[in-house]
Design a protein around this motif. Structure first.
Motif, PDB file in Angstrom:
ATOM      1  N   LYS A 252       0.815  -1.220   0.000  1.00 47.40           N
ATOM      2  CA  LYS A 252       0.000   0.000   0.000  1.00 47.40           C
ATOM      3  C   LYS A 252       0.847   1.268   0.000  1.00 47.40           C
ATOM      4  O   LYS A 252       0.309   2.371  -0.100  1.00 47.40           O
ATOM      5  N   LEU A 253       2.151   1.100   0.116  1.00 51.95           N
ATOM      6  CA  LEU A 253       3.040   2.265   0.184  1.00 51.95           C
ATOM      7  C   LEU A 253       3.297   2.795  -1.225  1.00 51.95           C
ATOM      8  O   LEU A 253       3.765   2.080  -2.099  1.00 51.95           O
ATOM      9  N   SER A 254       2.991   4.075  -1.441  1.00 50.34           N
ATOM     10  CA  SER A 254       3.104   4.638  -2.794  1.00 50.34           C
ATOM     11  C   SER A 254       3.902   5.934  -2.854  1.00 50.34           C
ATOM     12  O   SER A 254       4.107   6.468  -3.935  1.00 50.34           O
ATOM     13  N   HIS A 255       4.342   6.414  -1.696  1.00 49.22           N
ATOM     14  CA  HIS A 255       5.039   7.713  -1.699  1.00 49.22           C
ATOM     15  C   HIS A 255       6.217   7.675  -0.734  1.00 49.22           C
ATOM     16  O   HIS A 255       6.136   7.104   0.355  1.00 49.22           O
ATOM     17  N   VAL A 256       7.313   8.308  -1.162  1.00 54.87           N
ATOM     18  CA  VAL A 256       8.504   8.422  -0.323  1.00 54.87           C
ATOM     19  C   VAL A 256       8.722   9.906  -0.032  1.00 54.87           C
ATOM     20  O   VAL A 256       8.789  10.717  -0.967  1.00 54.87           O
ATOM     21  N   PRO A 257       8.829  10.312   1.230  1.00 55.46           N
ATOM     22  CA  PRO A 257       9.046  11.732   1.531  1.00 55.46           C
ATOM     23  C   PRO A 257      10.412  12.206   1.035  1.00 55.46           C
ATOM     24  O   PRO A 257      11.386  11.445   1.018  1.00 55.46           O
ATOM     25  N   SER A 258      10.472  13.435   0.650  1.00 49.73           N
ATOM     26  CA  SER A 258      11.720  13.990   0.106  1.00 49.73           C
ATOM     27  C   SER A 258      12.844  14.006   1.129  1.00 49.73           C
ATOM     28  O   SER A 258      14.025  13.999   0.779  1.00 49.73           O
ATOM     29  N   SER A 259      12.489  13.988   2.423  1.00 54.39           N
ATOM     30  CA  SER A 259      13.505  14.051   3.468  1.00 54.39           C
ATOM     31  C   SER A 259      14.371  12.800   3.515  1.00 54.39           C
ATOM     32  O   SER A 259      15.409  12.779   4.188  1.00 54.39           O
TER      33      SER A 259
END
Length: 1081
Positions: A635-642
């Motif tokens: 379900k993980l679809s986004h990685v934070p820019s940090s």
């Protein structure tokens, strides 16, 4: 002790030396304290060996060691936080940092007077504390000592760790005729239909004391070819003392090929397992059943298993006769201790003695195995010690005469050999060995993950390069070499391992001072010494986890919540301020709190297999993080820019997630060694605000890299800037494109040319060992795979898999790859002909390389256009080939003459859906032959070493001759109306037939001497199975005559059109057996 003090003190002493050079004491306002601390640490080090020996005899010494250990943990926290502050200050001022031993310079942060005073006070308090501990040592009678009991000063010998496939660490566990006889006897019992049996499931029990070889025998039975082919469903469940109720039920569901999902109670799980079992003939092994686990079978598993087909079997291993009786077995087999000769044979195999050495060391060896009391596990363990002593009889004498064999105050739960083996371990391996025991019973470790766990705990020194990883791999190999970890040989490169349950219990006993493993129905409140706890492992969701009480300790370094159902509360992590390791593997968490960013000392974060949907931006604050794993977080679809701020990262994986792009700035992560499922954005990073292939250019330490969606990259200059060919440490590389059948052939010529040019620029370095190319749609494979152009380019490549690449029509000269041992070509739909070009490059006037000189495994699959395989009998090649499979190549009409003449090591041949093939013959070394769905196959002959043949739906075979007598045969054909004529002359020892219900009825109804009976009556043993669910059977034995069947003419249902929707238990056997499984190295 989980933290081996001498190893820790060595590292700490080095750090103190650096602190003196940096004048840390002066800056902190405590001049001379650092030097004094160093002297005290050195003095204490000299006492450790004596203290370790005396702690079993004196509780005071045990308490002294615990206090010392506690002080050193606190010292480690002081130094670590100091380094973190230094890094933060350095980055604020100039964005850079300087080295300080294994960490960063403290000078910058110590110029802050408030912080310097705080650190100085802590150093002074620590010095006083350690000085008091040292003074007390004299009252305890501790003296300087250099060697442990049973050890000598001779330098240990080690195995050759440079071997590419580590064959030396895969040692035989099985010796003597007895285990072979027991296996044969039990396999026969399990595969023989029992007359008058009313239960659909019958049981056999294996009983014996811990370490005697119950599991080894059960594994040998489980993996026996007869068992593998007899039962359509095989399940292995390690029950163990710790595995409870619902967890065991989930394990059985996974073994049956199901997915329990979010189901968490009996009402959901039992029907799910029952559905997976329904109508199937299964073989279930319940390994290591304890009295506490009896009700699990009665209340949970029995109801689910009752729907299995008649003839299903249960095999139980247990230490307890009463437990065995509970299952009402048709037979109970007691495993006996090894005889002296078999025990000596096992020890000699562990030490790898030749004949001469075996003769000279036998007398002293028999003395050693006598002390092991015939227990195989004890013998293997002591074998690991003796292997390190070489073949010197004096060294063996030291082991034999060690006083550890005769100490009475050691726990009777474990063989004395365990204690001697443990004391023989160097301190750095003791801590690694004990750490492994924190995970649940039967837990499967990835070698790679273990190395990172050891690094996070401080067992490996991180110098910012690959040295820690190389050291960790050697630690792992030596633990395997010493038989303290068991590798799984079914996977390429042996990347998986386990710890024997008895060894795990022993290791937990050794690490009990600072580690706590919580099980079902246990409460944290019952632990009085919790303030000293450093590692906590929660093995079951039913544990009463009182976080408020845990938080009072504030000392945890490791928290393992594997397979936990109920997640931690969002803010509960705030109190674990010293946490180094946080493992949520396969737990039911859907949100990671922003408070995780406050765990500034965290090194290892594993959230793989969870339900995470997003990651908090605060994750970028974890500047010490070296391992970050989100595998199978679907379900993980986004990685934070940090995330690009995690400059210490060595391992990063998003395999099996829904993440399509990675934030811009990947190039900052210059210390990355393992990067999985990186999907580059379209060409330049600045154009799309995401990372691209060019960002790989700065990642010079990469050892493993998987690239996805490479069709996005259309600029060859970007591919050049990835600079793969200069990555000297790169060993494993995957190139993956969009997986969509038919998508490739629809591409235009221009698009294909672009993808070819890009892959040509992604030339790997000579260090590469494993390569996979998946769904590539170029018309030609990359130039760098043409080894003839540059034979040294891929000189270390061992494993190559080219999968679902539909457009290329010709294979390059892969035979020139000098170290290739495994090759799979799958889905090469445009290949019509394989000829000389596959073996060598005709453009070369002379090649000194024998084509495919190291190849052992070769497979072709799903190649619908392949018509011809040419290999001239005058061209030697493939001298070491052991297994060959050819599946779903319907137009291939013959095997090449060169294969028949030169593949003299070939033992296993598997052919499936090769419909134009007419004969299989003249393969003199083949021992196992599998042919399936090959309708034009007519002849099988001249296989003088054959021991087993399986024939599935090959109705036109007419000739079966010149095969080795007394081989076994499986014949499966649900359409044949009569048995094949070739059976009349087949010299079969044992025949098993799957056929229609009608044919079985005819055989069971006919009188002896009729035509069908004449085809098999000379065969010693025959079995028939018929019907959609194999519920009907007949067994025949020639001498003494015996014929048993459950065919009842009054109960038969004979349909004119025959059975429909036939269940085929063997259908996926070939694929399952020969699948070349690869797990990251």
């Amino acid at each position: 002790m989980a933290m081996m003090l001498d190893a820790f003190l060595n590292n700490f002493s080095t750090l103190l030396t650096e602190m003196v050079k940096e004048e840390v004491g002066m800056l902190c306002g405590v001049p001379g304290e650092i030097e004094k601390l160093g002297r005290t640490v050195g003095d204490i080090q000299c006492l450790l060996s004596d203290a370790e020996r005396k702690k079993t005899e004196s509780q005071s010494v045990e308490r002294w060691l615990l206090e010392l250990k506690d002080a050193m943990y606190d010292a480690d926290d002081i130094i670590d936080l100091c380094q973190i502050k230094a890094e933060e200050r350095s980055e604020r001022h100039d964005g850079s940092s300087s080295k300080f031993g294994c960490g960063l310079s403290m000078l910058s942060c110590l110029r802050n007077p408030v912080f310097a005073h705080k650190v100085g006070t802590q150093i002074k308090e620590l010095n006083s504390r350690l000085n008091e501990i040292y003074k007390r040592s004299s009252t305890l009678g501790l003296t300087e000592s250099r060697a442990m009991v049973g050890q000598s000063n001779v330098t240990r010998q080690h195995s050759d760790f440079s071997s590419k496939t580590d064959p030396s660490i895969v040692l035989a566990d099985i010796v003597g005729d007895k285990i072979e006889e027991d296996t044969t006897m039990l396999v026969d019992l399990l595969t023989t239909e029992e007359e008058g049996l009313t239960e659909s499931v019958s049981a056999i029990a294996i009983v014996g004391m811990a370490g005697i070889g119950k599991t080894t025998l059960a594994k040998k039975i489980f993996n026996d070819p007869e068992i593998q082919r007899e039962f359509s469903l095989k399940l292995w469940v390690c029950v163990s003392k710790d595995l409870k109720g619902l967890e065991l039920l989930k394990c059985a569901i996974r073994e049956a090929g199901g997915d329990h999902g979010a189901a968490e109670d009996k009402a959901e799980l039992v029907p799910l397992l029952a559905k997976l079992i329904q109508g199937k003939k299964f073989f279930l092994v319940l390994d290591d059943v304890w009295p506490e686990s009896e009700k699990v079978w009665n209340e949970l598993l029995r109801d689910a298993m009752i729907g299995g087909a008649c003839g299903s079997r249960l095999l139980v291993t247990t230490r307890n006769d009463r437990v065995a009786c509970f299952f009402q077995p048709t037979m109970t087999h007691h495993v006996q201790k090894l005889s002296d000769e078999d025990a000596w044979s096992l020890l000699a195999k562990q030490v790898a003695l030749n004949k001469s050495d075996s003769e000279s060391l036998k007398d002293i060896g028999l003395e050693v195995v006598e002390k092991c009391d015939g227990l195989p596990l004890a013998i293997k363990t002591i074998g690991g010690v003796l292997r390190g002593r070489g073949k010197n009889i004096d060294e063996w004498q030291i082991i034999s005469k060690s006083n550890l064999w005769s100490l009475d105050d050691l726990s009777s739960d474990f063989p004395h050999a365990f204690y001697l083996s443990y004391e023989d371990l160097p301190s750095h391996l003791k801590q690694c060995f004990i750490f492994c025991s924190l995970y649940p019973g039967d837990f499967v470790f990835e070698k790679l993950n273990l190395v990172y766990l050891w690094l996070a705990e401080g067992f490996l020194c991180d110098k910012g390069d690959l040295s820690f990883y190389e050291t960790g791999i050697e630690y792992h190999k030596e633990l395997v070499w010493r038989n303290l970890l068991e590798v799984d040989k079914n996977y390429y490169g042996q990347p998986l391992c386990k710890m024997h349950d008895l060894l795990r219990s022993f290791a937990r006993d050794k690490g009990n001072g600072d580690s706590l493993i919580m099980r079902e129905r246990e409460s944290v409140r019952r632990r009085e010494s919790f303030l000293k706890l450093r590692r906590l492992s929660i093995e079951n969701s039913a544990v009463d986890l009182d976080l408020d009480f845990i938080n009072e300790g504030k000392s945890l370094r490791t928290l393992l919540l594997v397979d936990r159902i109920d997640p931690l509360s969002p803010n509960s992590l705030l109190s674990f301020s010293h946490l180094r390791i946080l493992d949520f593997f396969n737990s039911n968490i859907s949100r990671l709190s922003g408070s995780v960013g406050g765990l500034v000392q965290l090194r290892y974060l594993n959230a793989s297999g969870t339900n995470l949907k997003t990651l908090p931006n605060s994750i970028g604050n974890l500047r010490k993080l070296v391992y970050l794993n989100f595998d199978e977080c679907k379900k993980l679809s986004h990685v934070p820019s940090s995330i690009v701020n995690l400059v210490e990262l060595r391992f990063l994986s998003f395999y099996g997630t829904n993440i399509k792009v990675f934030p811009a700035g990947l190039k900052k992560l210059k210390k990355l060694i393992h990067l999985y499922n990186f999907q580059p954005g379209h060409n330049r990073s600045q154009d799309y605000n995401c990372s691209s292939l060019e960002d790989l250019g700065t990642l010079s330490l990469l050892s493993m890299l998987t690239l996805g969606n490479l069709e996005n990259v259309t600029d060859i200059n970007v591919a050049k800037e990835a600079n793969l060919k200069e990555k000297a440490h790169l060993k494993e590389l995957w190139f993956c494109y969009k997986p969509n059948r038919g998508y490739q052939v629809s591409k235009s010529i221009e698009e294909k040319k672009v993808v070819e040019d890009v892959l040509n620029e992604l030339s790997p370095p000579p260090s590469l060992e494993i390569l996979q190319i998946v769904c590539y749609f170029g018309d030609r494979l990359p130039n760098w795979l043409h080894a003839g152009a540059n034979p040294l380019l891929l000189k270390f490549l061992r494993y190559l898999k080219i999968e679902q690449c539909e457009c290329f029509s010709q294979l390059p000269p892969l035979g020139l790859l000098p170290n290739l041992d495994t090759l799979s070509i799958i889905g090469a739909e445009s290949v019509v002909r394989i000829g000389r070009e596959f073996l060598f490059d005709d453009s070369l006037s002379h090649s000194p390389i024998l084509p495919f000189s190291q190849l052992t495994d070769l497979g072709f699959r799903d190649m619908p256009s392949w018509v011809e395989w040419l290999w001239d009998e005058r061209q030697p090649a493939m001298p070491k080939l052991k297994e060959l499979y050819i599946y779903e190549c319907p137009k291939l009409s013959s095997l090449p003459q060169g294969l028949l003449c030169h593949a003299t090591s070939l033992e296993v041949l598997q052919i499936k859906a090769v419909e134009q093939l007419k004969s299989v013959e003249d393969l003199r070394s083949v021992k196992e032959l599998y042919v399936e769905e090959s309708s034009n196959l007519e002849r099988i002959s001249n296989l003088p070493n054959l021991s087993f043949i399986q024939i599935v739906n090959c109705p036109n075979i007419k000739i079966l001759q010149n095969l080795k007598p007394r081989y076994r045969m499986f014949l499966i054909d649900y359409e044949m109306e009569t048995l094949p004529e070739y059976l009349r002359k087949a010299e079969v020892e044992k025949l098993t037939v799957w056929c229609t219900e009608e044919l079985l009825v005819m055989i069971a109804s006919l009188e002896i001497g009729t035509s069908e009976w004449q085809k098999f009556e000379y065969i010693p043993r025959v079995k028939f199975y018929g019907g959609d669910d194999e519920s009907l059977y007949a067994t025949y034995q020639r001498t003494p005559f015996r014929f048993i069947t459950n065919v009842d003419s009054s109960a038969l249902s004979l349909e004119e059109d025959g059975p429909t929707d036939t269940y085929r238990p063997w259908a996926d056997y070939l694929t399952r057996k020969n699948r070349i499984r690869l797990i990251r190295q």
